[in-house]
Design an enzyme around this catalytic site. Structure first.
Site, PDB file in Angstrom:
ATOM      1  CG  ASP A 177      -1.886  15.096  -4.826  1.00 14.94           C
ATOM      2  OD1 ASP A 177      -1.476  15.577  -4.016  1.00 14.94           O
ATOM      3  OD2 ASP A 177      -1.459  14.775  -5.906  1.00 14.94           O
ATOM      4  CG  HIS A 232       1.317  13.304  -3.453  1.00 16.07           C
ATOM      5  ND1 HIS A 232       0.636  13.836  -4.589  1.00 16.07           N
ATOM      6  CD2 HIS A 232       1.630  12.141  -4.253  1.00 16.07           C
ATOM      7  CE1 HIS A 232       0.861  13.571  -5.825  1.00 16.07           C
ATOM      8  NE2 HIS A 232       1.376  12.239  -5.276  1.00 16.07           N
ATOM      9  CB  SER A 401       2.691  11.921  -8.284  1.00 20.47           C
ATOM     10  OG  SER A 401       1.681  11.426  -8.234  1.00 20.47           O
TER      11      SER A 401
END
Length: 650
Positions: A177, A232, A401
């Protein structure tokens, strides 16, 4: 209304335009790729196996190409050597190359030219992708981590699962990621550390191809610091494995686990070449599974699919890997049904992928989530999920996600309880033990949401012990085993072995449920081997089977027989096969002579138990003869029968 802002990067960047738009009364963050969806003047090329390096160099030179190494150094074709791992574009595949071409040729023209070459399997763009998330609809705070426990019946029953297991520090989850804030107080103790690497000495101490990769690696910027600047990846890591009982923040699905941060992008985007590098790194460096909350669009990418296959087929360490993938969000891609329009990597047909859509606190399919009756496997909570964030903080985020790491977390929990579990059984437990939701009917493969407790619960140990264990040598270092499976509720089988002179049995390996065979590929010729097997599940173990012993003969191997050959039409080589009469060969040696060169010469060989060979690049109109013999360190067998083949010029 939030300010519209643009961040435009040209040339080799060509990444995102990120902006905020109104969605009704809610602010929704959208990440929209620029019109240029691939890195210009780059191509990813897969050559067919065993293509000669001279041909590969000539093909790349024909488009004036240069070769990127996996560390992004540029090489001329003359400097490239496929046998030198340090010069490969991708460490685990010598025939996959990352090529730079001049602007005068460009990506699309290069692909057009390369695709016509019969030595090439595929040629692809280095596509740009991005991370899959939407911001929460408002700032209203739900009760602590509703996805793990709530009063609405829409959680994953994590608290019940924790009565069985809270995790295992030996289980490694790669978060592929934006990196991870590995100094976060709620994550630091659960971060993976490469113990074989000495920090900051500028050396590749563990010889894995990367210098100072103590905490993982940043593939986007090609450095050993996978720290997160976007948030994230840090959010995903907290869902999987935030530390429990530390009087701060949240708790992950796993109280103890190891998070391996592999950075492939940031707020400016990602490209799929870096994703391949990260998948290969996680495969080779011990991860049991990877979480992948990113996407590259609807264009099939063979190189990426093959990287996921390499993870599936990995035979070392913890064995084959699972690949957990977010199904996608409408706000990112502007379609819903992945059956109608695929989203990769979630839509690849690889059977080690679990594709995940997002559910909400009301057991509904999230309004923004992709779905697919045949292409999306399961749902998991993904709306207003509280987790770790940058600078030691916590925040809410939404999207598939956030759904995917719930599945990754539960899968790690399964492995933590049963470390010998095979990836096939881990996926089976997720797919067969869950909560049916009417909102997911005709929307996912199993029409259900993740349930941690159901996945990890067994009411009793395996119902009966295996029996009739048998063992027989098949090669210089291989012994095959088979047994009778007498239970109907095992999660797998544990094989134990000791050799003559050893005091205790030790675990040799494991087999998945319902498969009653195993290959011991680490045996020693001339030594007596003793074996036993037992079944296991999440409630315990069965008793052991009978004990069996066998020995690989330390003698010359038997002669191969029944050598057979054919040349296909149109001719592109000769296919050879033979009967393996030996149980102790290490290799088979193939020899050939021809009408024009009537002297026997060795042309190749195969490993133990491989009784076929393909001989290519032969001369049309020529007659060839073949023979084969077995070999081990004691000596050679006699030759097989000879076989004659004519390569007809049609």
């Amino acid at each position: 209304m939030k300010k519209l802002f643009l961040s435009i990067f040209a040339c080799l960047s060509l990444l995102f335009i990120i902006f905020y738009v109104e969605s009704g009364s809610a602010s929704v963050k959208q990440e929209i790729m620029s019109n240029e969806r691939y890195v210009p003047n780059e191509v990813v090329v897969k050559f067919k196996p065993n293509v000669n390096k001279v041909i590969i160099r000539a093909v790349i030179s024909s488009i004036q190409g240069k070769i990127f190494t996996y560390l992004k150094d540029e090489l001329s074709t003359s400097a490239w050597e496929p046998g030198d791992v340090s010069l490969r574009s991708f460490r685990l595949d010598p025939y996959l190359l990352h090529i730079k071409v001049p602007e005068s040729i460009g990506t699309e023209k290069a692909i057009e030219l390369l695709s016509k070459d019969p030595n090439i399997e595929f040629a692809e763009k280095n596509s740009i992708g991005y991370f899959i998330e939407t911001e929460p609809e408002n700032d209203e705070r739900f009760d602590e981590q509703w996805a793990l426990k709530n009063d609405y019946g829409s959680d994953i029953d994590a608290t019940y699962a924790w009565d069985i297991s809270t995790g295992n520090s030996n289980i490694i989850v790669a978060v592929i990621d934006t990196g991870v804030d590995y100094d976060h107080d709620d994550l630091e103790g659960n971060m993976w550390i490469n113990e074989d690497e000495i920090p900051g000495n500028g050396n590749d101490d563990d010889n894995n191809g990367y210098i100072d990769d103590v905490y993982g690696y940043d593939f986007k910027y090609n450095d050993p610091d996978p720290n997160d600047t976007m948030g994230h990846g840090t959010h995903l890591a907290g869902i999987i494995g935030a530390i429990a009982n530390n009087e701060i923040g949240i708790v992950g699905v796993n109280w103890t686990v190891k998070i391996m941060p592999l950075k492939i992008g940031d707020e400016y985007g990602l490209n799929y070449v870096d994703a391949i590098h990260a998948i290969d790194y996680s495969t080779a460096n011990g991860a049991h599974l990877s979480n992948n909350s990113w996407a590259i669009g609807d264009e099939y990418k063979g190189a990426l699919a093959q990287a996921i296959s390499r993870a599936r087929n990995w035979e070392y360490g913890s064995g084959g890997k699972l690949f957990i993938a977010a199904a996608g969000n409408y706000s990112n891609f502007h379609w819903y049904d992945n059956d109608q329009k695929p989203l990769y990597p979630a839509s690849f047909p690889n059977d080690n992928i679990i594709s995940v859509c997002s559910t909400n606190i009301n057991n509904g399919l999230d309004y923004d989530s992709h779905y697919g009756q045949t292409s999306v496997d399961i749902g998991a909570p993904g709306v207003n999920i509280l987790s770790t964030y940058l600078s030691g903080t916590w925040t809410y985020k939404s999207g598939t996600s956030m759904a995917a790491p719930h599945v990754a977390g539960v899968t790690a929990l399964l492995w933590g309880k049963c470390p010998l579990l095979k990836w096939q059984t881990a996926k089976k437990r997720i797919m067969e033990n869950n909560d049916h939701l009417s909102s997911l009917e005709n929307k996912t493969v199993i029409e259900a949401r993740l349930n941690a407790y159901k996945a990890i619960y067994d009411s009793s140990p395996p119902s009966a012990a295996p029996s009739s264990l048998n063992a027989w040598p098949t090669g210089w270092s291989q012994i095959n085993l088979g047994w009778q499976d007498n239970s109907n509720n095992e999660a797998g089988f544990e094989l134990q072995r000791k050799k003559a002179g050893e005091g205790d049995y030790s675990t040799l390996g494991s087999q998945r449920d319902n498969l009653a065979s195993y290959y011991d590929k680490t045996a020693t010729a001339g030594v007596v081997h003793y074996y036993k097997v037992r079944a296991f599940n999440f409630a315990g173990n069965s008793s052991f089977s009978n004990i069996i012993n066998t020995t690989i003969p330390a003698a010359t191997p038997a002669t191969p027989t029944g050598l057979w050959a054919r040349s296909p039409s149109p001719p592109d080589g000769v296919q050879l096969s033979w009967y393996d009469s030996s149980n102790n060969e290490l290799n088979f040696i193939i020899e050939r002579k021809s009408f024009s060169f009537p002297i026997w010469e060795e042309i190749g060989g195969t490993m133990q138990n491989v009784s076929w060979y393909f001989d290519e690049n032969l001369q049309l109109g020529e007659t060839y003869w073949y023979r084969v013999r077995a070999w081990n360190p004691i000596g050679y067998s006699s030759y097989s029968n000879e076989i004659q083949v004519v390569i007809w010029d049609y």
